[in-house]
Write a protein that holds these residues in place. Structure first.
Motif, PDB file in Angstrom:
ATOM      1  N   ILE A 394     -36.068 -28.156  88.474  1.00 52.90           N
ATOM      2  CA  ILE A 394     -35.823 -29.556  88.105  1.00 52.90           C
ATOM      3  C   ILE A 394     -36.478 -29.821  86.755  1.00 52.90           C
ATOM      4  O   ILE A 394     -37.655 -29.482  86.551  1.00 52.90           O
ATOM      5  CB  ILE A 394     -36.383 -30.531  89.161  1.00 52.90           C
ATOM      6  N   PHE A 395     -35.714 -30.423  85.850  1.00 55.08           N
ATOM      7  CA  PHE A 395     -36.242 -30.821  84.542  1.00 55.08           C
ATOM      8  C   PHE A 395     -36.323 -32.344  84.527  1.00 55.08           C
ATOM      9  O   PHE A 395     -35.307 -33.031  84.695  1.00 55.08           O
ATOM     10  CB  PHE A 395     -35.335 -30.313  83.418  1.00 55.08           C
ATOM     11  N   LEU A 396     -37.530 -32.865  84.331  1.00 50.73           N
ATOM     12  CA  LEU A 396     -37.783 -34.302  84.384  1.00 50.73           C
ATOM     13  C   LEU A 396     -38.341 -34.758  83.044  1.00 50.73           C
ATOM     14  O   LEU A 396     -39.488 -34.470  82.716  1.00 50.73           O
ATOM     15  CB  LEU A 396     -38.773 -34.598  85.517  1.00 50.73           C
ATOM     16  N   ASP A 397     -37.519 -35.463  82.267  1.00 47.32           N
ATOM     17  CA  ASP A 397     -37.908 -35.921  80.929  1.00 47.32           C
ATOM     18  C   ASP A 397     -37.548 -37.402  80.786  1.00 47.32           C
ATOM     19  O   ASP A 397     -36.571 -37.760  80.124  1.00 47.32           O
ATOM     20  CB  ASP A 397     -37.194 -35.080  79.864  1.00 47.32           C
ATOM     21  N   PRO A 398     -38.344 -38.300  81.398  1.00 45.01           N
ATOM     22  CA  PRO A 398     -38.012 -39.723  81.375  1.00 45.01           C
ATOM     23  C   PRO A 398     -38.340 -40.366  80.031  1.00 45.01           C
ATOM     24  O   PRO A 398     -39.187 -39.866  79.286  1.00 45.01           O
ATOM     25  CB  PRO A 398     -38.914 -40.297  82.475  1.00 45.01           C
ATOM     26  N   PRO A 399     -37.688 -41.486  79.707  1.00 48.31           N
ATOM     27  CA  PRO A 399     -38.058 -42.223  78.492  1.00 48.31           C
ATOM     28  C   PRO A 399     -39.456 -42.807  78.658  1.00 48.31           C
ATOM     29  O   PRO A 399     -39.919 -43.048  79.783  1.00 48.31           O
ATOM     30  CB  PRO A 399     -36.993 -43.320  78.405  1.00 48.31           C
ATOM     31  N   THR A 400     -40.131 -43.048  77.545  1.00 49.49           N
ATOM     32  CA  THR A 400     -41.473 -43.623  77.603  1.00 49.49           C
ATOM     33  C   THR A 400     -41.454 -44.980  78.303  1.00 49.49           C
ATOM     34  O   THR A 400     -42.328 -45.298  79.114  1.00 49.49           O
ATOM     35  CB  THR A 400     -42.035 -43.769  76.181  1.00 49.49           C
ATOM     36  N   PHE A 401     -40.439 -45.777  78.002  1.00 47.74           N
ATOM     37  CA  PHE A 401     -40.307 -47.101  78.615  1.00 47.74           C
ATOM     38  C   PHE A 401     -38.829 -47.481  78.609  1.00 47.74           C
ATOM     39  O   PHE A 401     -38.107 -47.177  77.662  1.00 47.74           O
ATOM     40  CB  PHE A 401     -41.119 -48.148  77.841  1.00 47.74           C
ATOM     41  N   SER A 402     -38.396 -48.152  79.669  1.00 48.82           N
ATOM     42  CA  SER A 402     -37.022 -48.643  79.711  1.00 48.82           C
ATOM     43  C   SER A 402     -36.946 -49.886  80.581  1.00 48.82           C
ATOM     44  O   SER A 402     -37.550 -49.939  81.660  1.00 48.82           O
ATOM     45  CB  SER A 402     -36.088 -47.557  80.268  1.00 48.82           C
ATOM     46  N   ASN A 403     -36.225 -50.877  80.091  1.00 54.14           N
ATOM     47  CA  ASN A 403     -35.954 -52.079  80.893  1.00 54.14           C
ATOM     48  C   ASN A 403     -34.461 -52.388  80.884  1.00 54.14           C
ATOM     49  O   ASN A 403     -34.060 -53.540  80.820  1.00 54.14           O
ATOM     50  CB  ASN A 403     -36.761 -53.278  80.399  1.00 54.14           C
ATOM     51  N   SER A 404     -33.659 -51.336  80.943  1.00 57.79           N
ATOM     52  CA  SER A 404     -32.214 -51.499  80.945  1.00 57.79           C
ATOM     53  C   SER A 404     -31.792 -52.444  82.065  1.00 57.79           C
ATOM     54  O   SER A 404     -32.303 -52.389  83.190  1.00 57.79           O
ATOM     55  CB  SER A 404     -31.531 -50.137  81.125  1.00 57.79           C
ATOM     56  N   LYS A 405     -30.827 -53.318  81.762  1.00 57.71           N
ATOM     57  CA  LYS A 405     -30.334 -54.283  82.744  1.00 57.71           C
ATOM     58  C   LYS A 405     -29.672 -53.593  83.928  1.00 57.71           C
ATOM     59  O   LYS A 405     -29.545 -54.178  85.011  1.00 57.71           O
ATOM     60  CB  LYS A 405     -29.345 -55.239  82.073  1.00 57.71           C
ATOM     61  N   ARG A 406     -29.231 -52.351  83.731  1.00 60.21           N
ATOM     62  CA  ARG A 406     -28.548 -51.637  84.813  1.00 60.21           C
ATOM     63  C   ARG A 406     -29.525 -50.949  85.769  1.00 60.21           C
ATOM     64  O   ARG A 406     -29.126 -50.420  86.789  1.00 60.21           O
ATOM     65  CB  ARG A 406     -27.581 -50.620  84.226  1.00 60.21           C
ATOM     66  N   MET A 407     -30.830 -50.953  85.401  1.00 59.26           N
ATOM     67  CA  MET A 407     -31.834 -50.357  86.280  1.00 59.26           C
ATOM     68  C   MET A 407     -32.329 -51.393  87.277  1.00 59.26           C
ATOM     69  O   MET A 407     -32.298 -52.599  87.020  1.00 59.26           O
ATOM     70  CB  MET A 407     -33.012 -49.826  85.451  1.00 59.26           C
ATOM     71  N   GLN A 408     -32.806 -50.925  88.412  1.00 61.46           N
ATOM     72  CA  GLN A 408     -33.303 -51.827  89.439  1.00 61.46           C
ATOM     73  C   GLN A 408     -34.629 -52.465  89.041  1.00 61.46           C
ATOM     74  O   GLN A 408     -34.984 -53.539  89.521  1.00 61.46           O
ATOM     75  CB  GLN A 408     -33.445 -51.079  90.766  1.00 61.46           C
ATOM     76  N   SER A 409     -35.395 -51.792  88.169  1.00 65.85           N
ATOM     77  CA  SER A 409     -36.666 -52.328  87.674  1.00 65.85           C
ATOM     78  C   SER A 409     -37.004 -51.634  86.366  1.00 65.85           C
ATOM     79  O   SER A 409     -36.310 -50.701  85.949  1.00 65.85           O
ATOM     80  CB  SER A 409     -37.780 -52.103  88.700  1.00 65.85           C
ATOM     81  N   THR A 410     -38.060 -52.078  85.706  1.00 62.94           N
ATOM     82  CA  THR A 410     -38.476 -51.423  84.469  1.00 62.94           C
ATOM     83  C   THR A 410     -39.082 -50.064  84.785  1.00 62.94           C
ATOM     84  O   THR A 410     -39.523 -49.801  85.921  1.00 62.94           O
ATOM     85  CB  THR A 410     -39.515 -52.282  83.715  1.00 62.94           C
TER      86      THR A 410
END
Length: 481
Positions: A394-410
């Protein structure tokens, strides 16, 4: 029809200008004459034993105006290093002093051996057999010796701007030094995209990345200056940096993509800057990728993850691979190239997921074994927690921060990484490997994770030579304790 074709051929041959072929090796000239005879053009070419130096001047020089084509020795199949260096010095002199009206084209695998003050009008990367080469084109000019860039101080005087600053000279020298050192490394490793400069000098806090495809591009990113720096001074330094990059790298202004890198919140890192949709194909690790230098802050290929992707490739043979926050799928391509039994790429963005599909297709990795899922990665991990399907890598490389409206939370990687790692580890086979990485500058790994799992810090191992000045990311390898 045949008679008409022969007539057109004869008419065309009648318009062929004078062609002169020079070499200092008599044996080479014997072969050249034989080749011309076999091609039926021996009557159109005059061969002479003549040195490169002074080939456009003196007795027997060709008429005014024309095309000078040179294919100097590379030091691979012919010519020692000393001979190659001498030929390129002579060639630099010829290009500087060629009379007005003369164009020039040079095919060489050693472009760095030409003098820095000999500027090209166009540079094209191609292969001469197995050798990676550059076709350098030099436009003719009537105003000054063609192919010679005026000194920067002369340019400033022409613009009415005074002398070229000492700091710009330092920047130019550093760019040349880095280009020579990193250029050798990149050619040896068959890398066409790399970081050339990374705020080496405090006055010029920019990063310069080279992308070499059908055309050579540079991406210049300015690190947002602190509030203590006068805005007018910052703008001047940015203009000077762009001008110096163009001059040293011999590229037109429209081949430099200029961006400002500020601390990003929300989706700023992935926000669209333009709509040119100009894709360019580049190569890395023997694989092909599409990049876009104009429309987004990032290009679609994180250069600092070059070694991380190679690690994924090495881990993937015969294994099922999951790429979370998959972006444009570069890690997925590496996994497929490593012989993965299957790949699953998850990302919230349809744009980037389509880009990932294109990268996979570009490398002929298609079919049911390669799955693409458009979803919020956190929500997907939770919703599929009871799924019997498990992954080996598994490769896990998340953004530092995201508050996209399509996400359930920040999403905040510093705050949320323990949850992310635990959710991902639930989907990992007993003998599997999770590679977790983040580019958050002052990131600190939650100590409890090192107690729950076997965690190895591989940041240094995954940092490539062109990113050693500034640590570009943190990286860990997790497995079950």
């Amino acid at each position: 029809m045949l008679t008409e074709a022969q007539a057109r051929r004869d008419a065309g041959l009648g318009r062929v200008p004078t062609i002169l072929g020079f070499d200092t090796d008599d044996a080479a000239l014997v072969h050249a004459r034989a080749n011309a005879q076999r091609a039926g053009v021996d009557g159109l070419i005059e061969f002479q034993c003549r040195p490169l130096a002074g080939c456009l001047s003196g007795d027997g020089a060709p008429p005014a105006g024309g095309l000078l084509a040179v294919n100097p020795p590379y030091g691979k199949r012919s010519g020692t290093e000393a001979v190659v260096a001498e030929v390129h010095r002579d060639l630099s002199d010829v290009l500087r002093t060629r009379p007005p009206g003369w164009y020039a084209a040079v095919l060489t695998a050693r472009p760095e051996m030409l003098a820095q003050d000999v500027s090209t009008s166009r540079r094209t990367s191609l292969y001469n057999g197995p050798l990676r080469c550059s076709l350098l084109e030099f436009a003719a000019t009537e105003k000054s010796a063609p192919g010679v860039s005026p000194s920067r101080s002369e340019e400033k005087q022409q613009e009415g701007g005074g002398e070229y600053s000492e700091s710009q000279d330092m920047l130019a020298n550093r760019l040349r030094k880095n280009a020579k050192r990193l250029g050798r490394w990149a050619r040896r490793e068959d890398i066409s995209c790399y970081r050339l400069y990374d705020a080496d000098l405090p006055e010029y806090a920019v990063a310069v990345d080279l992308y070499q495809g059908e055309r050579v591009w540079a991406q210049l990113q300015e690190y947002a200056p602190p509030k203590t720096v006068d805005p007018a001074t910052a703008r001047r330094r940015l203009r000077e940096a762009v001008a110096t990059v163009c001059q040293v790298l011999e590229m037109p202004m429209d081949a430099v993509a200029v961006k400002v890198r500020r601390r990003q919140r929300g989706g700023g890192q992935y926000a669209k800057l333009s709509s040119r949709a100009q894709m360019m194909e580049v190569q890395e690790g023997g694989l092909r990728f599409l990049v876009n230098l104009t429309d987004y802050l990032d290009t679609g290929l994180f250069l600092h993850h070059r070694l991380t992707r190679q690690l994924i490739r090495e881990l993937s043979h015969g294994r099922h691979v999951l790429n979370l926050f998959g972006y444009t799928g570069a890690a997925t391509v590496y996994a497929a190239a490593g012989g993965a039994a299957s790949t699953t790429t998850v990302d919230l963005s349809k744009t980037y997921l389509d880009w990932a599909r294109r990268n996979m297709t570009l490398n002929d990795y298609v079919g049911e074994a390669h799955e693409f899922v458009q979803s919020d990665c956190v929500a997907w991990l939770r919703e599929t927690a009871d799924d019997a399907r498990r992954y080996d890598v598994i490769f896990l490389d998340p953004p530092t921060f995201s508050n996209s409206k399509r996400m359930q939370s920040t999403l905040d990687t510093q705050r949320d990484h323990p949850m992310l790692v635990r959710l991902a580890m639930q989907r990992l086979n007993k003998d599997g490997v999770l590679v977790f990485t983040t580019n958050r500058r002052h990131f600190r790994l939650e100590p409890a994770l090192q107690e729950e799992f076997r965690a190895q810090d591989i940041t240094r191992k995954t940092t490539p030579p062109d990113f050693l000045r500034r640590r570009p990311h943190h990286c860990w390898r997790f497995s079950s304790a």
